[in-house]
Scaffold this motif. Structure first.
Motif, mmCIF file in Angstrom:
data_model
loop_
_atom_site.group_PDB
_atom_site.id
_atom_site.type_symbol
_atom_site.label_atom_id
_atom_site.label_comp_id
_atom_site.label_asym_id
_atom_site.label_seq_id
_atom_site.Cartn_x
_atom_site.Cartn_y
_atom_site.Cartn_z
ATOM 1 N N GLN A 152 0.815 -1.221 0.000
ATOM 2 C CA GLN A 152 0.000 0.000 0.000
ATOM 3 C C GLN A 152 0.851 1.274 0.000
ATOM 4 N N ALA A 153 2.157 1.120 -0.091
ATOM 5 C CA ALA A 153 3.063 2.275 -0.043
ATOM 6 C C ALA A 153 2.726 3.282 -1.139
ATOM 7 N N LYS A 154 2.868 4.544 -0.806
ATOM 8 C CA LYS A 154 2.653 5.635 -1.762
ATOM 9 C C LYS A 154 4.019 6.194 -2.125
ATOM 10 N N VAL A 155 4.523 5.793 -3.284
ATOM 11 C CA VAL A 155 5.858 6.201 -3.707
ATOM 12 C C VAL A 155 5.756 7.052 -4.965
ATOM 13 N N ILE A 156 6.341 8.240 -4.896
ATOM 14 C CA ILE A 156 6.392 9.163 -6.026
ATOM 15 C C ILE A 156 7.843 9.210 -6.495
ATOM 16 N N MET A 157 8.072 8.861 -7.744
ATOM 17 C CA MET A 157 9.421 8.907 -8.297
ATOM 18 C C MET A 157 9.736 10.348 -8.707
ATOM 19 N N LEU A 158 10.952 10.791 -8.398
ATOM 20 C CA LEU A 158 11.442 12.118 -8.781
ATOM 21 C C LEU A 158 12.787 11.910 -9.449
ATOM 22 N N SER A 159 12.853 12.084 -10.760
ATOM 23 C CA SER A 159 14.106 11.736 -11.435
ATOM 24 C C SER A 159 14.312 12.536 -12.714
ATOM 25 N N VAL A 160 15.572 12.658 -13.113
ATOM 26 C CA VAL A 160 15.885 13.233 -14.426
ATOM 27 C C VAL A 160 15.649 12.198 -15.517
#
Length: 123
Positions: free
Chosen positions: A76-84
């Protein structure tokens, strides 16, 4: 408790990104930081954050691998990727592995704040 502050884990090897996000988010959230993917997974397991902002290209553990480990630990984890990293394949892989959003650097702080809000307050 309904008014308990939500926790955001920022995992990025760039110190200035960790500092920028901490400064921008700390008025509204408890911010935890990690400087690489392995530390990020360890802090994720220890601190149970409401949302994770996760970079991809990092030492010790690649962000996609860290995402997979986080999702295995808590589906159920809420993971937002932030990447170039902006390749379609990488973005699709992250979403397939469970990322709720993918924001390409350089990012707009408004986009990050909105993505966090959506991740926390919608199912």
């Amino acid at each position: 408790m309904e008014n308990e502050r939500k926790k955001v884990l920022v995992v990025d090897d760039a110190k200035f990104i960790r500092e920028l996000l901490t400064a921008q988010l700390s008025n509204d959230y408890d911010v935890i930081t990690a400087k690489d993917g392995k530390e990020g997974v360890d802090k994720f397991k220890a601190d149970c954050p409401d949302v994770v902002l996760l970079d991809i290209n990092m030492p010790k553990l690649h962000g996609v691998d860290a995402l997979q480990q986080m999702m295995e630990f808590n589906a159920q984890a809420k993971v937002i990727m932030l990447s170039v990293e902006d390749s379609y394949e990488v973005i699709e892989d992250c979403k397939d592995f469970g990322a709720v959003d993918y924001i390409i650097k350089p990012f707009s702080m408004d986009n990050v704040l909105q993505s966090i809000h959506v991740a926390i307050y919608t199912d």
